[in-house]
Design an enzyme around this catalytic site. Structure first.
Site, PDB file in Angstrom:
ATOM      1  N   TYR A  39      -5.739  -7.860  16.938  1.00 32.80           N
ATOM      2  CA  TYR A  39      -6.625  -7.728  15.771  1.00 32.80           C
ATOM      3  C   TYR A  39      -6.813  -9.069  15.043  1.00 32.80           C
ATOM      4  CZ  TYR A  39      -6.201  -2.537  15.333  1.00 32.80           C
ATOM      5  OH  TYR A  39      -6.254  -1.181  15.496  1.00 32.80           O
ATOM      6  N   THR A  61      -2.822  -0.051   7.054  1.00 31.37           N
ATOM      7  CA  THR A  61      -2.704   0.364   5.654  1.00 31.37           C
ATOM      8  C   THR A  61      -2.883   1.867   5.442  1.00 31.37           C
ATOM      9  OG1 THR A  61      -3.351  -1.781   4.829  1.00 31.37           O
ATOM     10  CG2 THR A  61      -3.803   0.076   3.384  1.00 31.37           C
ATOM     11  N   CYS A  71      -1.909  -6.027   2.613  1.00 28.51           N
ATOM     12  CA  CYS A  71      -3.308  -5.582   2.672  1.00 28.51           C
ATOM     13  C   CYS A  71      -4.156  -6.245   1.595  1.00 28.51           C
ATOM     14  CB  CYS A  71      -3.369  -4.058   2.528  1.00 28.51           C
ATOM     15  SG  CYS A  71      -5.045  -3.446   2.339  1.00 28.51           S
ATOM     16  N   SER A  84       0.823  -1.216   0.000  1.00 33.18           N
ATOM     17  CA  SER A  84       0.000   0.000   0.000  1.00 33.18           C
ATOM     18  C   SER A  84       0.858   1.268   0.000  1.00 33.18           C
ATOM     19  CB  SER A  84      -0.886   0.033   1.237  1.00 33.18           C
ATOM     20  OG  SER A  84      -1.639  -1.148   1.322  1.00 33.18           O
ATOM     21  N   GLU A 139     -10.187 -11.293  14.932  1.00 33.41           N
ATOM     22  CA  GLU A 139     -10.936 -11.320  13.670  1.00 33.41           C
ATOM     23  C   GLU A 139     -11.059 -12.745  13.139  1.00 33.41           C
ATOM     24  OE1 GLU A 139     -10.106  -6.798  12.025  1.00 33.41           O
ATOM     25  OE2 GLU A 139      -8.947  -8.424  11.154  1.00 33.41           O
ATOM     26  N   LYS A 147      -9.361 -10.728   4.162  1.00 35.69           N
ATOM     27  CA  LYS A 147      -9.952 -10.881   5.507  1.00 35.69           C
ATOM     28  C   LYS A 147     -11.395 -10.371   5.519  1.00 35.69           C
ATOM     29  CE  LYS A 147     -10.205  -7.662   8.025  1.00 35.69           C
ATOM     30  NZ  LYS A 147      -9.155  -7.064   8.814  1.00 35.69           N
ATOM     31  N   CYS A 166      -6.004  -7.219   4.870  1.00 39.38           N
ATOM     32  CA  CYS A 166      -7.292  -6.521   5.009  1.00 39.38           C
ATOM     33  C   CYS A 166      -8.360  -6.970   4.007  1.00 39.38           C
ATOM     34  CB  CYS A 166      -7.111  -5.022   4.821  1.00 39.38           C
ATOM     35  SG  CYS A 166      -5.564  -4.362   5.436  1.00 39.38           S
ATOM     36  N   GLU A 180     -27.619   7.233  15.759  1.00 45.21           N
ATOM     37  CA  GLU A 180     -28.220   8.430  16.360  1.00 45.21           C
ATOM     38  C   GLU A 180     -27.919   8.499  17.856  1.00 45.21           C
ATOM     39  OE1 GLU A 180     -32.663   8.531  16.732  1.00 45.21           O
ATOM     40  OE2 GLU A 180     -32.549   6.513  15.870  1.00 45.21           O
TER      41      GLU A 180
HETATM   42  P1  NDP Z   1      -1.480  -7.271  17.667  1.00 43.12           P
HETATM   43  O1  NDP Z   1      -0.336  -6.414  18.059  1.00 43.12           O
HETATM   44  O2  NDP Z   1      -2.801  -6.623  17.404  1.00 43.12           O
HETATM   45  O3  NDP Z   1      -1.715  -8.383  18.744  1.00 43.12           O
HETATM   46  C1  NDP Z   1      -0.703  -9.261  19.135  1.00 43.12           C
HETATM   47  C2  NDP Z   1      -1.272 -10.166  20.191  1.00 43.12           C
HETATM   48  O4  NDP Z   1      -0.346 -11.193  20.472  1.00 43.12           O
HETATM   49  C3  NDP Z   1      -1.545  -9.439  21.495  1.00 43.12           C
HETATM   50  O5  NDP Z   1      -2.718  -9.964  22.042  1.00 43.12           O
HETATM   51  C4  NDP Z   1      -0.318  -9.784  22.329  1.00 43.12           C
HETATM   52  O6  NDP Z   1      -0.593  -9.765  23.702  1.00 43.12           O
HETATM   53  C5  NDP Z   1      -0.058 -11.201  21.868  1.00 43.12           C
HETATM   54  N1  NDP Z   1       1.315 -11.613  22.029  1.00 43.12           N
HETATM   55  C6  NDP Z   1       2.435 -10.952  21.669  1.00 43.12           C
HETATM   56  N2  NDP Z   1       3.530 -11.664  21.929  1.00 43.12           N
HETATM   57  C7  NDP Z   1       3.109 -12.822  22.480  1.00 43.12           C
HETATM   58  C8  NDP Z   1       3.773 -13.981  22.962  1.00 43.12           C
HETATM   59  N3  NDP Z   1       5.087 -14.088  22.937  1.00 43.12           N
HETATM   60  N4  NDP Z   1       3.033 -14.979  23.446  1.00 43.12           N
HETATM   61  C9  NDP Z   1       1.679 -14.902  23.486  1.00 43.12           C
HETATM   62  N5  NDP Z   1       1.000 -13.828  23.044  1.00 43.12           N
HETATM   63  C10 NDP Z   1       1.707 -12.809  22.538  1.00 43.12           C
HETATM   64  O7  NDP Z   1      -0.938  -8.087  16.405  1.00 43.12           O
HETATM   65  P2  NDP Z   1      -1.680  -8.970  15.307  1.00 43.12           P
HETATM   66  O8  NDP Z   1      -0.744 -10.047  14.966  1.00 43.12           O
HETATM   67  O9  NDP Z   1      -3.061  -9.329  15.742  1.00 43.12           O
HETATM   68  O10 NDP Z   1      -1.792  -7.963  14.094  1.00 43.12           O
HETATM   69  C11 NDP Z   1      -0.636  -7.282  13.607  1.00 43.12           C
HETATM   70  C12 NDP Z   1      -0.987  -5.872  13.216  1.00 43.12           C
HETATM   71  O11 NDP Z   1      -1.738  -5.887  12.031  1.00 43.12           O
HETATM   72  C13 NDP Z   1      -1.869  -5.169  14.232  1.00 43.12           C
HETATM   73  O12 NDP Z   1      -1.100  -4.492  15.185  1.00 43.12           O
HETATM   74  C14 NDP Z   1      -2.672  -4.225  13.414  1.00 43.12           C
HETATM   75  O13 NDP Z   1      -2.042  -2.972  13.426  1.00 43.12           O
HETATM   76  C15 NDP Z   1      -2.676  -4.827  12.028  1.00 43.12           C
HETATM   77  N6  NDP Z   1      -4.007  -5.346  11.699  1.00 43.12           N
HETATM   78  C16 NDP Z   1      -5.046  -4.475  11.580  1.00 43.12           C
HETATM   79  C17 NDP Z   1      -6.302  -4.916  11.300  1.00 43.12           C
HETATM   80  C18 NDP Z   1      -7.413  -3.933  11.190  1.00 43.12           C
HETATM   81  O14 NDP Z   1      -7.158  -2.759  11.008  1.00 43.12           O
HETATM   82  N7  NDP Z   1      -8.669  -4.356  11.316  1.00 43.12           N
HETATM   83  C19 NDP Z   1      -6.595  -6.329  11.112  1.00 43.12           C
HETATM   84  C20 NDP Z   1      -5.448  -7.177  11.287  1.00 43.12           C
HETATM   85  C21 NDP Z   1      -4.212  -6.685  11.563  1.00 43.12           C
HETATM   86  P3  NDP Z   1      -0.538  -8.417  24.576  1.00 43.12           P
HETATM   87  O15 NDP Z   1      -1.694  -7.589  24.151  1.00 43.12           O
HETATM   88  O16 NDP Z   1      -0.645  -8.932  25.951  1.00 43.12           O
HETATM   89  O17 NDP Z   1       0.782  -7.775  24.280  1.00 43.12           O
END
Ligand code: NDP
Length: 460
Positions: A178, A312, A43, A15, A182, A51, A48, A442
């Site tokens: 996320y 993105t 993306c 992107s 999702e 998904k 995105c 609303e």
């Molecule tokens: P996130 O950062 O959203 O979440 C990572 C998750 O993994 C958290 O719950 C974290 O826990 C957990 N975690 C991290 N390290 C460990 C570990 N060693 N052991 C166990 N659990 C762990 O990352 P995602 O992979 O879900 O997504 C990546 C990025 O992609 C997101 O940050 C987002 O910006 C983007 N994205 C956006 C979407 C949207 O806009 N709708 C959709 C999908 C992705 P804790 O919270 O405790 O740190």
């Protein structure tokens, strides 16, 4: 003769890279853009876009159920995963074509292959070596492989989830962000027995507490199993091909598949960053200033590879700021404040600005306006799911610091709420806004009395 072959070499056709390459070329600059996989990046190809298509697919069973209350009899339904995959693939191929065409029409040269920096002005792709006055790195990220987990090689990641040959009957997903949330909803909607395994106290750690709890309850009510304070300690493959997950709490559970979604790492390996002298941070992310410039004056980086905000629209915004700064003589800082975002869970989350918890840390007194109600569309359907809306308001200035929605179309609402929060509008501006009836949204302009106040971090 020009000192360099190109004005701009872009590494990465996602992107951010595509937007920057296209805009620079349309300004008459000599641009080349290299991509090693497919144009569109995470993306479009495995993020995105597919998904959201999967989210739509997974919502149909509820639509079929709801139809009865509105007088419809839906005949026997059947889901065919290969059809969804084929149609999804066709759509992303179409979008990839549009990305390529946009670049070509603007006059950018497309190079298919992996680009490596040889020095601060030189890039090699395959047998070709090119020099460029400016280099933009937009190589994105990839799922954290969680190599510390014994048996991680038996697990899948979001990349594989988009192209499974067949759907499992049961799946466990590690993570509470996320992607984990999702996909838990997608798989559950597709009638797969789904378990979410999250290490913390509550899923979606950086979101407003009411959204987190509300979504957790709604997901559990649908039948998604959520294990908090839990992690995989080991994954083992059984002779029958299924997977045994050894859990921190001591149990062993068997699943057809295990997916890990524990964050994404920047794609900076073997890029030649050392040869060019580009500095990276502790997670391998490229370090940049407010204008997306690295420590090397003519090398810039945008998007997930910088690990600022992995979204993105943020990468695209960073690309546009880069173009203003480098090619339009208008130095433009990237603005990462108040980014509206959605989690395409079911129910959906749409949010912008500060959570109640974050606002309580930063402001003296808050007024919280919160409504929870059954949206009209659920009434005849007999669906009990509640919708939640919440405004976090600074009592002193009346500014709306955060707006949070849980329920159908929350993402669509958050996009518009984003304008209001970005414009620093006050609760009085919301109150002066006429409602649209009957809508769910609303409620956002008709919550006249605070539900409660927060003073020095305490609800009063
Ligand atoms: P996130 O950062 O959203 O979440 C990572 C998750 O993994 C958290 O719950 C974290 O826990 C957990 N975690 C991290 N390290 C460990 C570990 N060693 N052991 C166990 N659990 C762990 O990352 P995602 O992979 O879900 O997504 C990546 C990025 O992609 C997101 O940050 C987002 O910006 C983007 N994205 C956006 C979407 C949207 O806009 N709708 C959709 C999908 C992705 P804790 O919270 O405790 O740190």
């Amino acid at each position: 003769m020009a000192k360099f072959d190109l004005d701009l070499f872009v590494i990465g056709g996602g992107s951010g890279g595509v937007r920057a390459g296209r805009l620079a070329a349309s300004l008459g600059k000599r641009v080349a853009i290299a991509e090693e996989y497919r144009f569109g990046g995470t993306c479009v190809i495995r993020g995105c876009v597919p998904k959201k298509l999967f989210v739509y697919a997974s919502q149909f069973p509820e639509h079929f159920e709801d139809a009865a209350g509105y007088g419809w009899t839906v005949g026997q339904t059947r889901f065919d995963w290969p059809t969804l995959i084929a149609n999804k693939d066709r759509e992303i191929a179409r979008l990839e074509g549009l990305y390529r065409k946009g670049l070509e029409n603007a006059g950018a040269r497309i190079i298919e292959g992996r680009a490596v920096l040889l020095d601060r002005h030189t890039v090699r792709v395959g047998d070709e070596t090119l020099t460029a006055e400016n280099i933009l790195i937009a190589t994105g990220g990839r799922p954290n492989p969680h190599e510390a987990l014994p048996g991680h090689e038996h697990c899948i990641f979001s990349n594989e989830a988009f192209d499974l040959k067949e759907l499992p009957r049961s799946i466990a997903i590690g993570g509470g962000g996320y992607i984990a949330v999702e996909f838990a909803n997608i798989f559950h909607g597709l009638r797969i027995e789904t378990t979410l395994v999250y290490r913390g106290k509550e899923i979606l750690s950086r979101f407003d507490g009411d959204l987190r709890r509300g979504l957790h309850e709604a997901m559990e009510a649908k039948g998604i199993r959520i294990l908090c304070h839990e992690v995989f300690e080991k994954v083992e493959k059984r002779p029958d091909g299924r997977l045994d997950a050894h859990l921190l709490s001591g149990g062993v559970e068997t699943f057809d598949q295990i997916m890990l979604a524990i964050g994404r790492n920047p794609n900076t390996q073997d890029l030649g960053l050392e040869a060019a002298g580009v500095e990276t941070g502790i997670r391998g992310e490229i370090l940049v200033d407010d204008y997306s410039r690295t420590n090397v004056e003519n090398i810039w980086a945008i998007g997930d590879v910088t690990d600022r905000v992995q979204l993105t629209p943020v990468a695209i915004h960073e690309a546009m700021c880069f173009i203003e700064t480098v090619f339009k003589g208008n130095p433009t800082r990237v603005d990462h404040q108040d980014i509206a975002t959605a989690v395409f869970s079911q129910p959906e989350i749409g949010t912008v600005g500060l959570s109640e918890e974050e606002a309580a840390r930063r402001f003296g007194e808050l007024e919280i306006f919160r409504a929870s109600f059954r949206p009209m569309r659920h009434t005849l359907a007999g669906r009990q799911d509640k919708m939640m809306m919440k405004l976090v308001v600074d009592a002193a200035s009346r500014r709306v610091l955060g707006a949070h929605v849980l329920g159908p179309d929350a993402g669509e609402m958050a996009q518009l709420l984003g304008i209001a929060v970005k414009a620093r509008l006050t609760k009085d501006d919301f109150d002066r806004t006429m409602a649209i009836h009957p809508t769910a949204a609303e409620e956002l302009v008709t919550m006249y009395q605070p539900t409660y106040r927060v003073r020095n971090g305490e609800r009063v």
